[in-house]
Design an enzyme around this catalytic site. Structure first.
Site, PDB file in Angstrom:
ATOM      1  CB  SER A  99     -22.871  -8.882   1.711  1.00  0.00           C
ATOM      2  OG  SER A  99     -24.220  -8.605   1.989  1.00  0.00           O
ATOM      3  CG  PHE A 137     -21.947 -15.070  -8.778  1.00  0.00           C
ATOM      4  CD1 PHE A 137     -21.535 -16.365  -9.036  1.00  0.00           C
ATOM      5  CD2 PHE A 137     -23.257 -14.727  -9.070  1.00  0.00           C
ATOM      6  CE1 PHE A 137     -22.406 -17.306  -9.566  1.00  0.00           C
ATOM      7  CE2 PHE A 137     -24.142 -15.651  -9.602  1.00  0.00           C
ATOM      8  CZ  PHE A 137     -23.708 -16.952  -9.852  1.00  0.00           C
ATOM      9  N   GLY A 138     -20.606 -12.420 -11.302  1.00  0.00           N
ATOM     10  CA  GLY A 138     -21.207 -11.472 -12.231  1.00  0.00           C
ATOM     11  C   GLY A 138     -22.367 -12.063 -13.000  1.00  0.00           C
ATOM     12  CB  THR A 140     -27.256  -8.554 -11.375  1.00  0.00           C
ATOM     13  OG1 THR A 140     -27.832  -9.517 -10.489  1.00  0.00           O
ATOM     14  CG2 THR A 140     -28.197  -7.385 -11.526  1.00  0.00           C
ATOM     15  CB  THR A 172     -21.398  -8.157  -3.333  1.00  0.00           C
ATOM     16  OG1 THR A 172     -22.705  -7.599  -3.173  1.00  0.00           O
ATOM     17  CG2 THR A 172     -20.682  -8.133  -1.989  1.00  0.00           C
ATOM     18  CG  ASN A 248     -31.824 -21.764  -5.062  1.00  0.00           C
ATOM     19  OD1 ASN A 248     -32.581 -20.853  -4.729  1.00  0.00           O
ATOM     20  ND2 ASN A 248     -32.112 -22.611  -6.038  1.00  0.00           N
ATOM     21  CD  GLN A 287     -50.341  -1.821  30.393  1.00  0.00           C
ATOM     22  OE1 GLN A 287     -51.156  -1.585  29.499  1.00  0.00           O
ATOM     23  NE2 GLN A 287     -50.691  -2.115  31.634  1.00  0.00           N
ATOM     24  CD  GLU A 371     -27.416 -13.356  -2.899  1.00  0.00           C
ATOM     25  OE1 GLU A 371     -27.787 -14.366  -2.285  1.00  0.00           O
ATOM     26  OE2 GLU A 371     -26.336 -12.783  -2.695  1.00  0.00           O
ATOM     27  CB  THR A 373     -37.431  -8.534  -5.663  1.00  0.00           C
ATOM     28  OG1 THR A 373     -38.302  -9.256  -6.546  1.00  0.00           O
ATOM     29  CG2 THR A 373     -36.375  -7.790  -6.478  1.00  0.00           C
TER      30      THR A 373
END
Length: 392
Positions: A99, A137-138, A140, A172, A248, A287, A371, A373
């Site tokens: 991450s 990276f802001g 959300t 993050t 992406n 098994q 990134e 759901t």
């Protein structure tokens, strides 16, 4: 009498190594060795204490994995498959490590590399590639995750300056970052801005008491009338398509990365089953145990074949967003199932930090959500199949 046949690794069953070129194999081996020597000895401590040392950025920089798939400005310029394999090996140690690298390279650095001015690139990319600076990276917000178009963070013009106000959540690297790419509504559409740490009105608050991704710093970004010069705006980013293209890039790394967590979980379960005795026999000789292992190896290999196919498409410039959704939806979902099933093989021992599967499963609960759901990726695939958007 039980016959002991030569062993094969789960991915070895699929001949994955033969599908890579020499450079790709070398990069994967280098990152795997780094993870074994530098990351794994400390992951239990990081996870238990919910910390990630800032100095790890410089170690990743020396390894060459920060923005490794970007060209110029101190970046390695590797192909997409090599980047994916590096993500796989980092996440085999812990999702928090992948991450960090993913956010630094595919969100923070990519946003500057793709949408920034030459001055912004020269100022930030070499430092970020070396791990001398950390980015976040802001996008959300507390009430706008799957629907970023509804964001409330706003930037307004004041003379030649911009004034930003709003809140970003679940970011993050936020509490570590020297530079934040922040997305905001403007009268001209959604724009991106570079906000350095220390700018008046800009604060970060780390999120505590997490049950997942504990070896990762997750933060809230608060912008209270933050004044920025005109040069802080990313000149080529003027719509929602800009931050979505960055996502992406990061999702592609997840397609490979999640398989690293699954592979490590399965390797751990196989080794445990071979050495653990139950009713005077190895657990691996039963098994039902072998059926579990076979099913998990099958899903891991199928996921790896999908990841490699998507990587080759990306390197050819042919990868489409809905194909990335295929990869993230399948590989994260299957990796989480593998980690959970491996925990059952470990029994009670599996709930301790001595073994990795439950730690991986906890982390993958977050990877399943961030990134995009699983539900959003299902809708992306559904739209590609039907031509009808069902997001609202």
């Amino acid at each position: 009498m039980t016959t002991v046949a030569p062993r094969s690794t789960p991915l070895g069953l699929f001949g994955i190594g033969e599908m890579l070129d020499d450079d790709e194999r070398d990069i994967q081996a280098t990152v795997r060795e780094f993870a074994r020597e530098q990351l794994l000895p400390n992951i239990g401590e990081y996870f238990e204490s919910a910390t990630l040392p800032r100095d790890i950025a410089r170690e990743f920089g020396r390894l060459g994995v920060l923005g490794m798939h970007l060209d110029g400005y101190g970046c390695a310029g590797t192909n997409a498959v090599s980047y994916g394999l590096a993500c796989l090996e980092l996440e085999a140690a812990d999702s928090g490590f992948r991450s960090f690298v993913s956010v630094q390279g595919s969100l923070s650095m990519f946003s500057i590399h793709r949408y920034g001015s030459e001055e912004q690139k020269n100022e930030w990319l070499p430092r970020l590639a070396a791990g001398e600076a950390i980015g976040c990276f802001g996008l959300t917000e507390p009430d706008f995750g799957s629907n970023p178009a509804g964001m409330r963070t706003r930037a307004r013009r004041d003379g030649t300056d911009w004034i930003l106000t709003g809140t970003k959540m679940w970011i993050t690297n936020g509490g570590l970052a020297d530079i934040a790419t922040v997305w905001a509504q403007t009268d001209e559409g959604i724009r991106g801005f570079l906000v350095p740490r220390g700018t008046p009105g800009f604060q970060t608050r780390d999120i505590s008491r997490k049950l997942s991704l504990r070896a990762s710093i997750t933060s809230e970004l608060v912008l209270d009338e933050v004044r920025l010069p005109a040069s802080a705006a990313l000149p080529l980013a003027n719509s929602l398509s800009a931050p979505l293209s960055c996502l992406n890039e990061a999702r592609f790394g997840i397609v490979f990365g999640a398989l690293g967590a699954a592979r490590d979980s399965l390797d751990t379960a196989i080794e445990y089953a071979r050495t653990r005795e139950v009713f005077d026999r190895s657990l691996a000789s039963y098994q039902i145990t072998q059926a579990k292992l076979a099913d998990m190896a099958l899903e891991l290999g199928k996921g790896m074949l999908l990841a490699l196919r998507l990587g080759r498409l990306k390197d050819a410039g042919q990868l489409r967003p809905e194909q990335i959704s295929l990869g993230k939806l399948n590989n994260v979902r299957e990796a989480l199932g593998i980690a959970r099933e491996c925990r059952t093989i470990l029994g009670a021992s599996g709930v301790t930090l001595e073994y990795s599967p439950l730690r991986h499963a906890n982390n993958l609960e977050s990877v399943l959500t961030y990134e995009g759901t699983s539900e959003m990726h299902q809708l992306s695939i559904g739209k590609a199949l039907t031509g009808i958007g069902a997001f609202r």
